[in-house]
Write a protein that holds these residues in place. Structure first.
Motif, PDB file in Angstrom:
ATOM      1  N   UNK A   6     183.466  89.769 -12.760  1.00  0.00           N
ATOM      2  CA  UNK A   6     184.311  90.932 -12.484  1.00  0.00           C
ATOM      3  C   UNK A   6     184.237  91.308 -11.006  1.00  0.00           C
ATOM      4  N   UNK A   7     183.028  91.301 -10.467  1.00  0.00           N
ATOM      5  CA  UNK A   7     182.842  91.622  -9.046  1.00  0.00           C
ATOM      6  C   UNK A   7     183.526  90.580  -8.161  1.00  0.00           C
ATOM      7  N   UNK A   8     183.400  89.319  -8.524  1.00  0.00           N
ATOM      8  CA  UNK A   8     184.051  88.245  -7.766  1.00  0.00           C
ATOM      9  C   UNK A   8     185.561  88.447  -7.775  1.00  0.00           C
ATOM     10  N   UNK A   9     186.112  88.752  -8.931  1.00  0.00           N
ATOM     11  CA  UNK A   9     187.550  88.994  -9.029  1.00  0.00           C
ATOM     12  C   UNK A   9     187.995  90.135  -8.147  1.00  0.00           C
ATOM     13  N   UNK A  10     187.201  91.209  -8.123  1.00  0.00           N
ATOM     14  CA  UNK A  10     187.534  92.360  -7.275  1.00  0.00           C
ATOM     15  C   UNK A  10     187.547  91.976  -5.796  1.00  0.00           C
ATOM     16  N   UNK A  40     190.975  85.181 -13.135  1.00  0.00           N
ATOM     17  CA  UNK A  40     189.764  85.256 -12.311  1.00  0.00           C
ATOM     18  C   UNK A  40     189.686  86.628 -11.639  1.00  0.00           C
ATOM     19  N   UNK A  41     190.803  87.087 -11.074  1.00  0.00           N
ATOM     20  CA  UNK A  41     190.813  88.392 -10.407  1.00  0.00           C
ATOM     21  C   UNK A  41     190.500  89.531 -11.372  1.00  0.00           C
ATOM     22  N   UNK A  47     185.046  81.153 -12.254  1.00  0.00           N
ATOM     23  CA  UNK A  47     185.586  80.190 -11.293  1.00  0.00           C
ATOM     24  C   UNK A  47     184.536  79.126 -11.009  1.00  0.00           C
ATOM     25  N   UNK A  48     184.921  77.864 -11.100  1.00  0.00           N
ATOM     26  CA  UNK A  48     184.006  76.782 -10.719  1.00  0.00           C
ATOM     27  C   UNK A  48     183.811  76.825  -9.202  1.00  0.00           C
ATOM     28  N   UNK A  49     182.801  76.127  -8.738  1.00  0.00           N
ATOM     29  CA  UNK A  49     182.557  76.114  -7.293  1.00  0.00           C
ATOM     30  C   UNK A  49     183.720  75.465  -6.547  1.00  0.00           C
ATOM     31  N   UNK A  50     184.331  74.444  -7.133  1.00  0.00           N
ATOM     32  CA  UNK A  50     185.466  73.779  -6.498  1.00  0.00           C
ATOM     33  C   UNK A  50     186.670  74.703  -6.429  1.00  0.00           C
ATOM     34  N   UNK A  51     186.925  75.401  -7.524  1.00  0.00           N
ATOM     35  CA  UNK A  51     188.055  76.323  -7.557  1.00  0.00           C
ATOM     36  C   UNK A  51     187.835  77.478  -6.581  1.00  0.00           C
ATOM     37  N   UNK A  52     186.617  77.977  -6.538  1.00  0.00           N
ATOM     38  CA  UNK A  52     186.302  79.065  -5.618  1.00  0.00           C
ATOM     39  C   UNK A  52     186.484  78.619  -4.168  1.00  0.00           C
TER      40      UNK A  52
END
Length: 99
Positions: A6-10, A40-41, A47-52
């Protein structure tokens, strides 16, 4: 409890907004489906590391900065970090502002 996704999406949504980009624009550059980025947002998907890495490239932000911002947001939620906007002044700053 702080939820990392959730924090990553924010953090990612905030960066996209700062740049004035739409989900569609980020999707095209990152080569990730618009729906998946949206999930994701909203903190619904991990999110995978590649996607991130692809999202960070599309958002023109280093991965380390995104992770640092997420870590700070988690620390604020846990109560171990005071947000910068309300952080108390250090003694040196108080002395300097009084001069």
């Amino acid at each position: 409890m702080a939820l990392f996704r959730r924090m990553l999406g924010d953090v990612l949504r905030e960066r996209r907004s700062e740049l004035g980009l739409t989900l569609r624009e980020v999707s095209g550059v990152a080569r990730v489906s618009l729906g998946y980025i949206s999930e994701i947002e909203r903190g619904q998907k991990e999110a995978s590391s590649e996607l991130l890495a692809s999202l960070c490239e599309a958002l023109e932000v280093p991965l380390s900065e995104v992770l640092r911002n997420v870590a700070d947001a988690v620390a604020v939620e846990e109560g171990t970090l005071v947000p910068a906007s309300i952080a108390p002044l250090r003694a040196e700053e108080v002395v300097a502002s009084a001069a």
